[in-house]
Each structure stands twice: as structure tokens, then as C-alpha cells.
Design an enzyme around this catalytic site. Structure first.
Site: not given
Ligand code: ADP
Ligand code: ASP
Ligand code: MG
Length: 813
Positions: A473, A502, A553, A676, A680
Site C-alpha cells: 500500500v 520509513a 503498516t 479483520d 472493520k
């Protein structure tokens, strides 16, 4: 007749002196008086060497030798004719020799009186003016000590105007074609000893001569193209101001714009002599013209920004001061008696505090004399203890057009507030030409940048971006930003400046912006070690304005940085779902801090990647709708798995395929365990107004818990055991003409997730590939729920969603 002053850098080397010669000789239609500074850096060196000598440090000799060499080298560089070169070298050496003897005297008796110090520094201008007078055709050297006269006031040498003007007029009754005069140096009215008129004083020498002789113009030749909107050494985007009024120039240079020595303006203003600032190294540039006229109504309301970083604020405060007459009189009388100059005063109408700004050098004495003056009131408690507050800086915005223009202070303080800069004190006189304010010294650079950006660069807006996570991403986001940068700049006036990149191993920071075409090479070459702590420290210390931290991340440690970042007025755009789905109290706190700080915390891509779900729910709620039910397929990975599973492709293989297609989380167990989707759903429910934790979600899982225990390797070797069972169930499903969907639901305040079988009549039946779908039922969308459907996973759509969040911070739509 004109007076031309050349500063230290303008006469700093043989080449620059030859440029000066050219500039002066081009003025061949009228007499000129040329005032010169010492060779650049020589005054500092003279002061440094004399201090060494006074400390008994023999290394003054080395400094002296460098001073000698510098002058001798310059002479050989500017004079080629042998006889003249010998004559000039010989005379310069005799002056330098005298100087060496004075240093030696100081060294031997270890004492440096102000008189000796003044004598020592005078050699800088005496030498430079002598050399230059020998370089310019038909030039005649004059000695400023003969006509610039000073008297002592509060231990400082102040120009005696009457005497000086009379002597200048007498000296220059007949003007040669070119008169060369040393700047800065003067002599005492009382005893004739050499004095000077302050650091940077050559400008003043030139203004005094111009004023006394009613010159047609005063030109200050220096090393920048003119008076700039801010110090170009601090603000790289500062640009030259074409025109200033005397008042504006005075306000700016009084406040740290070193380009002109402050006392210079008054004599020119008084005699109405226009000043032109020019660049010796770029004579073609137009420069800045300073005169009385305010005629240009189209000029910006703010002309420039200046600052001084040595500021101490002393506050005299106490309830016993309210309405008492004479407190301010006593403050200023006391400070004046001690010879202390006050450059900022602020008193609130309640009269119980008066804050004054003085330079750090004066702070101790000012505090002492004020404590003595108000000792009785302090003993009785009418006035609190008087304490100096140091480590501050004062900034001024200046412009005569500010007068009667509403909104300038609002814009100024609003900009500062949004960037987390606290204004400690402020002052604006009724003349409305200057608003001055005090900030922490650590905030000075950021302050100057935000103000400059907001008042002068309003043609475009800057967002400074830090990106953490350069995987699928983050990498895709950088590609998209790189492609869009020129378009956004040209069409929307938005400059996206990536100042930090980074991952978990390596980081690169550059406040001037990282070129996205070459960031990978730069990271490899210049990258520093990365860790969440290092990242936080670097980002906060960079203290850069309009900044946005982007989290691409899946790390909990990075999510735990948001609070500190947002608290420091840094907006956060997160693709990472961990923070928004963490404890409800944390989610609310982040949103609340962001609201209070006036920055954004955005996470649109947390649910259904780039599709506009969270924004839509927010729009519905903010316009008064109530969300009664949500039904959705929120996992691109799971939907892909259930669409791919077949007689030929077993369950475990589909998981591998989802990973290869980069739909799944880095750890696919997060998807398979429903975690996950739960995250959401919790985020959607919270945005819909429900107070809910992850543990409140009812889950009906399709992979037993035991597969999620242990390592990822264990998972991969064991999961195949499920293949047969899935194939059995799949055959039945196929026969019934149904499909599996992993559905998340919110209804009547309850949330659940689970594997559901849907038939062909269900809107979820035809959900292809890794797509997601959501049905939102609200009081307004009651009979026919709102449906949003599309790609729910994938690097480029997620990156595009993150990009859209970033753009929404700039508010350019
Ligand atoms: P000189 O030796 O010619 O007198 P100075 O060093 O005294 O030159 O002054 C020129 C310097 O002033 C520039 O190099 C620049 O760094 C600094 N400066 C500070 N503020 C401003 C400003 N607003 N505009 C232009 N220069 C500025
Ligand atoms: N040479 C002196 C200084 O450096 C005066 C000047 O340059 O104007 O302060
Ligand atoms: Mg100067």
C-alpha cells in the site's frame, strides 16, 4: 550625488572587490561616496583574536597571521601593477604591524579595555577602505574618524548628530569623483579616541553622509537581491520585496532583518533620501526600493516577517497592580536608568500584568533592578515575584497596508494555533503596521515557515507528509503521489512534500522534501535505523508545519504513536485499523484530541479499502439520519476464498492464492479468524454511534480456534486438514445453489460476524472476486437500503483511498 555602501561580503575577496570597482566606475556621470565595511568576517576575527590575547592565549598570533595573509592576498588579487602593489602592500603591512603590537600589549597585560577593543576593530575598515581607494580609478580616501563623532550615553557610543552633520558638510564641501570612506568607525567627541557605531554600522555611516549632504540616493550593496519577505537563510522560499516604505523597512530591520542596520533608516527618512538595496553579486537584479510612498494599493497587506531569537520575557504581575497609577512609569524609568532597551510591551486591560521583552543579555540586570524597585510591593504580596522567562523568540509581521484590514490577526493566530504553536505574549500598536508576538525559541523556525507559507505563498498550500510503511500500500501510494504531484501543484495549488519515509528497518527524513523518483536509492544510501521510538522522536523534533503522518503498516506499535503525534498537531491518516478498533476509550480520545487540536485523524481505508464508507456514514449521521442496520461483506480475502474454492482448488490453496494476490493481511490468520472483519465492523458501528468493543461482537467462525494457536508455520502445515471437510460442505452448497459469504451485521445495537449461506435472490450472491458490499439501512434509506459495492482490497485502491484522505486535509475540493 549618491552614496554607495558595500558590505563585508561585497568586499570579501579579490573578485568581489573587482565587481565593486566595476559598479562604482559605471557611475561616471555624478560624484559618488563609497562607504565600505571590513573584508567579510574580519571584524569577527579581530574580536576573537583580541579575546584570545586578553585571556593570555598565544594562539591570537595565528589569528593575526590569518588576518595579515587575507589582506595581502586580496591586494595581490586586485592590483596587478607592480609598483602600486608594493606601495599598497607596504602600507597595509605597516597597519597590520601596528595591530600586531596592540594584540601583543593586550596579551602581555591580559587586559582588554573597551577603548583598546574599539581601536582593534577599527583596523578592519581602515584596511579595507585603504585598499579599495587604491583600486577604484580616481578615488580619494577619507577618514570617517574625522567627521563621525560619538558621545557616551548609558555606556554606549551614540552618534552626535549636530556635530557629525556639520563635520560631514565641511569635509565634503568639494567632492572628488569618487570618495572612499571606511564605514563603522568614528571618534569620541570628548577625547577624540577611536570608537564605532555598532556592529553592522557601515550602513549607518552611509546614511549619515547621505542625509548630511542631501544625496540623491543611498544604495546599500550586499549579498542578497534585496529586502526579502523573510531571512533567506531560514526560509528558502523567501523572495525579494520590490518596494517598502521607510516605516516598513524600519519595522523589519529593527526586528532582526539584518540586511540593514536599524539606525540607518531614520537619517534617510528624515531627509527623504530613497534607499536602494542591491546585490553586488547580481547587479542586474532590480533590488528593493525604499521611500516614503504608499502609492501601490495592490501590494500585500503583509510585507515581511522578521524575528529575533534572543528574547527574555519579564512579567510584573499582581492583583495589587490593578488600577494603581504609576506602575508602568516605575518599570520603564527603572529600566531606562539601567540603560536597558525594551522591545516589546504587553499589558492586558485588567492592568494586573505587564510583560516586557528584553534581549537575553539584559535579562539578569533587568530582573535585578525591577526586583529592587518593587521590593516593598513584593514583600506585601501586591506584586508576585518577578521572574525572567528565557529561551524565547519574538516574531513580527510588518506592513503598512495592515491598517484597517480586518482579519490579519485572526489569520496569523489561527495559523499558529493549527500548527500547535503557543503564543506567549503579543503586541500590536494602534499604528497597525506591526504585530509582534513571543513564542518558544524551539518553535521559531516552524513559526516563520507557517506564517510565510500562509501570508506569502498563498498561491499554493504545502502539506508535509511522513509515510510509515512502504509495503504494497505504502509503495503504491508513493507512486501515485509522485505521478500526481505536478498536477496537484498546477491545478489545485497544492504542494505535497514528502519529508519522511520509513519502514520497520530504515528511515529517511529531509525537511526540504524527498524526490519520489529516487527515494529507494536515497533510503539505501542515507537511511538511518528505524524504530517506533526513533520515528516519533524524529517527526516531533522536525517540528514542521502542516504535517501529516501516514500509517500504511499493520503495526500496533506504530498505531500507539498517534496520540503523541496528534497532540503535537500532526494529522494522522491511517490505513492501519488497529487504533480505530482498539479500546473504545482510545478511539474516542484520539478523535477528541484531533478535534481540539484542529487536525485530522482519518481512516477511510480501514473499511472496504478505497470505497467511501466511513465518509458516507459520517455524512448521513451529521445530517441527522440514524443508521438502523448494517449488513456487509467486509473481507476481500474471505470473499475471494469463497469465490475461488472448487472441486479442483481446495480450501488451503485458496488461502495461498489470496496471499499471493496481496488481498490478505500480512498474517492471513487475521482474516480467517474473522479478526479483520470484527475490527472493520467495530469501526463501522462506532462511526454509526455505537459504543462497542471487539469482544462484544458475536462470532460464528468456520475455522476452529486451534488452527490459530502456535506459529504461522504450524498454521500452514495444519490447515490442509480442513480441506476435506470443506469439500464435503461445498458439494452440498453447490447442490442447493447457494454461496458462502462471511457476513458482518449490526442490528438493534448488536454486532455479529459469521459464515452465511446466501441464495441467488440475496444481494450478496453475485459478489465477484475479492469485492466487498455494504447495505446501510437508515431512517431515511428504510425500504431500500443504500448499497455500496466494489473492490474491497488491493494495494492500488487502498493507496488511492489513503491519498483521498490526505487530499481532504488540504481541503482543496
Ligand atoms: P552586509 O555585510 O552586506 O552588510 P549583512 O550580512 O549585514 O550584509 O546583511 C545581509 C544578510 O541579511 C543576508 O545575507 C541575509 O542572510 C540577512 N537577512 C536577514 N533578514 C533578511 C531579509 N528579510 N531580507 C534579506 N536579507 C536578510
Ligand atoms: N564591519 C562591521 C561589522 O562587521 C561593520 C559592518 O560591516 O557594517 O559589524
Ligand atoms: Mg550589514
Amino acid at each position: 550625488m549618491k552614496v554607495l555602501k558595500f558590505g563585508g561580503t561585497s568586499v570579501g575577496s579579490a573578485d568581489s572587490i573587482l565587481s565593486v570597482k566595476k559598479i562604482v566606475e559605471a557611475e561616471n556621470y555624478q560624484p559618488v561616496i563609497v562607504v565600505v565595511s571590513a573584508l567579510g568576517g574580519i571584524t569577527d576575527k579581530l574580536i576573537y583574536a583580541s579575546k584570545l590575547a586578553a585571556q593570555g592565549d598565544i594562539s591570537y598570533e595565528k589569528e593575526h597571521l590569518e588576518i595579515v595573509t587575507r589582506h595581502i592576498n586580496v591586494i595581490s588579487g586586485v592590483i596587478s601593477e607592480k609598483q602600486l602593489k608594493d606601495e599598497v602592500t607596504c602600507h597595509a603591512l605597516s597597519l597590520l604591524d601596528e595591530l600586531g603590537n596592540i594584540f601583543k600589549g593586550v596579551y602581555l597585560i591580559k587586559d582588554l579595555s573597551p577603548k583598546t577593543s574599539d581601536t582593534i576593530v577599527s583596523y578592519g575598515e581602515r584596511l579595507s577602505s585603504y585598499i579599495i581607494s587604491k583600486v577604484i580609478d580616481e578615488a580619494v580616501l577619507f577618514d570617517a574618524r574625522q567627521f563621525i563623532k560619538t558621545s557616551k550615553q548609558f555606556n554606549k557610543h551614540v552618534v552626535n548628530m549636530d556635530e557629525t552633520f556639520a563635520l560631514i558638510q565641511k569635509t565634503f564641501t568639494r567632492l572628488p569623483k569618487v570618495a572612499v570612506v571606511p564605514g563603522f568607525i568614528s571618534s569620541s567627541q570628548e577625547d577624540g579616541e577611536v570608537t564605532n557605531i555598532g556592529r553592522g554600522g557601515s550602513d549607518y555611516t552611509a546614511a549619515l553622509i547621505a542625509s548630511a549632504l542631501q544625496a540623491d540616493g543611498l544604495e546599500i550593496w550586499t549579498d542578497v537581491d534585496g529586502f526579502m519577505t523573510a531571512d533567506p537563510k531560514v526560509i528558502s522560499t523567501a523572495y525579494t520585496i520590490d518596494h517598502l516604505t521607510f516605516v516598513e523597512a524600519m519595522e523589519l530591520c529593527n526586528f532582526g532583518a539584518k540586511v540593514i542596520y536599524p539606525p540607518t533608516i531614520y537619517p534617510a527618512f528624515h531627509s527623504n533620501i530613497p534607499i536602494l538595496i542591491k546585490n553586488t553579486f547580481n547587479p542586474g537584479a532590480k533590488g528593493t526600493f525604499i521611500n516614503k510612498d504608499k502609492e501601490n494599493r495592490n501590494e500585500k497587506s503583509i510585507k515581511g516577517i522578521s524575528s529575533i531569537n534572543d528574547t527574555t520575557l519579564i512579567t510584573i504581575q499582581g492583583l495589587g497592580m490593578c488600577g494603581v497609577i504609576g506602575v508602568n512609569y516605575r518599570i520603564f524609568k527603572t529600566l531606562a536608568k539601567a540603560g536597558i532597551s525594551v522591545f516589546l510591551v504587553s499589558q492586558a486591560s485588567s492592568e494586573n500584568t505587564t510583560s516586557i521583552g528584553v534581549s537575553d543579555a539584559d535579562a539578569e540586570l533587568a530582573t535585578k533592578v525591577l526586583r529592587e524597585e518593587f521590593a516593598a510591593e513584593m514583600t506585601h504580596g501586591e506584586i508576585n515575584d518577578i521572574k525572567p522567562e528565557g529561551n524565547l523568540a519574538t516574531v513580527a509581521i510588518v506592513g503598512e497596508n495592515m491598517k484597517h484590514t480586518p482579519g490579519i490577526a485572526g489569520k496569523l493566530f489561527g495559523t499558529l494555533g493549527r500548527n500547535g504553536i503557543n503564543v506567549i505574549a503579543c503586541a500590536q500598536g494602534a499604528s497597525e503596521t506591526n504585530i509582534s508576538f513571543v513564542v518558544a525559541r524551539d518553535h521559531l523556525r516552524k513559526t516563520l515557515n507557517v506564517i510565510h507559507d500562509s501570508f506569502f505563498l498563498s498561491e499554493y498550500q504545502v502539506l508535509n507528509l511522513f509515510l510509515c510503511g512502504i509495503g504494497t500500500v505504502g509503495g503504491s501510494l508513493l507512486e501515485q503521489i509522485c505521478m500526481q504531484q505536478p498536477k496537484l501543484m498546477a491545478k489545485n495549488g497544492l504542494k505535497l512534500n514528502v519529508v519522511g519515509i520509513a519502514d520497520d528497518k530504515i528511515a529517511l527524513f529531509d525537511r526540504n522534501g524527498i524526490d519520489l523518483k529516487t527515494y529507494k536509492e536515497r533510503l539505501k544510501k542515507e537511511g538511518i535505523m528505524s524504530s517506533p521510538e526513533i520515528l516519533q522522536k524524529e517527526v516531533l523534533e522536525m517540528n514542521i508545519f502542516n504535517s501529516v503522518f501516514i500509517d500504511c503498516t499493520a503495526s500496533g506499535q506504530i498505531a500507539s504513536l498517534y496520540k503523541a503525534l496528534i497532540s503535537h498537531n500532526i494529522s494522522v491518516v491511517a490505513a492501519n485499523k488497529i487504533a480505530a478498533s482498539s479500546a473504545y476509550s482510545n478511539y474516542v480520545e484520539l478523535k477528541e484530541i484531533a478535534r481540539r487540536k484542529g487536525v485530522k485523524y482519518l481512516f477511510e481505508t480501514n473499511v472496504m479499502a478505497g470505497l467511501p464508507i466511513i465518509n458516507t456514514i459520517n455524512d448521513l449521521i451529521n445530517s441527522g439520519d440514524v443508521i438502523t442496520k448494517i449488513e456487509a461483506v467486509l473481507s476481500g480475502t474471505l470473499n475471494y476464498i469463497f469465490n475461488t474454492i472448487s472441486a479442483e482448488i481446495p480450501f488451503s490453496k485458496t488461502i495461498h492464492m489470496a496471499m499471493e494476490a496481496r488481498y490478505s493481511e500480512p498474517d492471513p490468520r487475521i482474516d480467517l479468524s474473522g479478526k479483520d472483519v470484527i475490527r472493520k465492523l467495530v469501526i463501522l458501528a462506532r462511526e454509526s454511534g455505537l459504543r462497542i468493543e471487539q469482544d462484544d461482537v458475536i462470532k460464528k467462525l468456520f475455522v476452529p480456534e486451534k488452527y490459530f494457536e502456535g506459529s504461522l508455520d504450524n498454521f500452514w502445515s495444519n490447515i490442509q486438514e480442513m480441506d476435506a471437510e470443506f469439500e464435503e460442505k461445498r458439494k452440498v452448497l453447490e447442490k442447493d445453489q447457494k454461496r458462502w459469504r462471511f457476513v458482518a451485521k449490526m442490528e438493534n445495537g448488536t454486532c455479529s460476524v459469521g459464515l452465511t449461506e446466501v441464495d441467488s435472490a440475496h444481494p450478496f450472491y453475485d459478489l465477484e472476486g475479492s469485492n466487498n458490499i455494504i447495505l446501510i439501512t437508515t431512517e431515511r434509506y428504510k425500504d431500500y437500503p443504500m448499497i455500496i459495492k466494489g473492490y474491497g482490497a488491493g494495494a492500488s485502491v487502498t493507496a488511492a483511498g489513503v491519498f483521498a484522505d490526505i487530499i481532504s486535509i488540504a481541503n482543496i475540493r
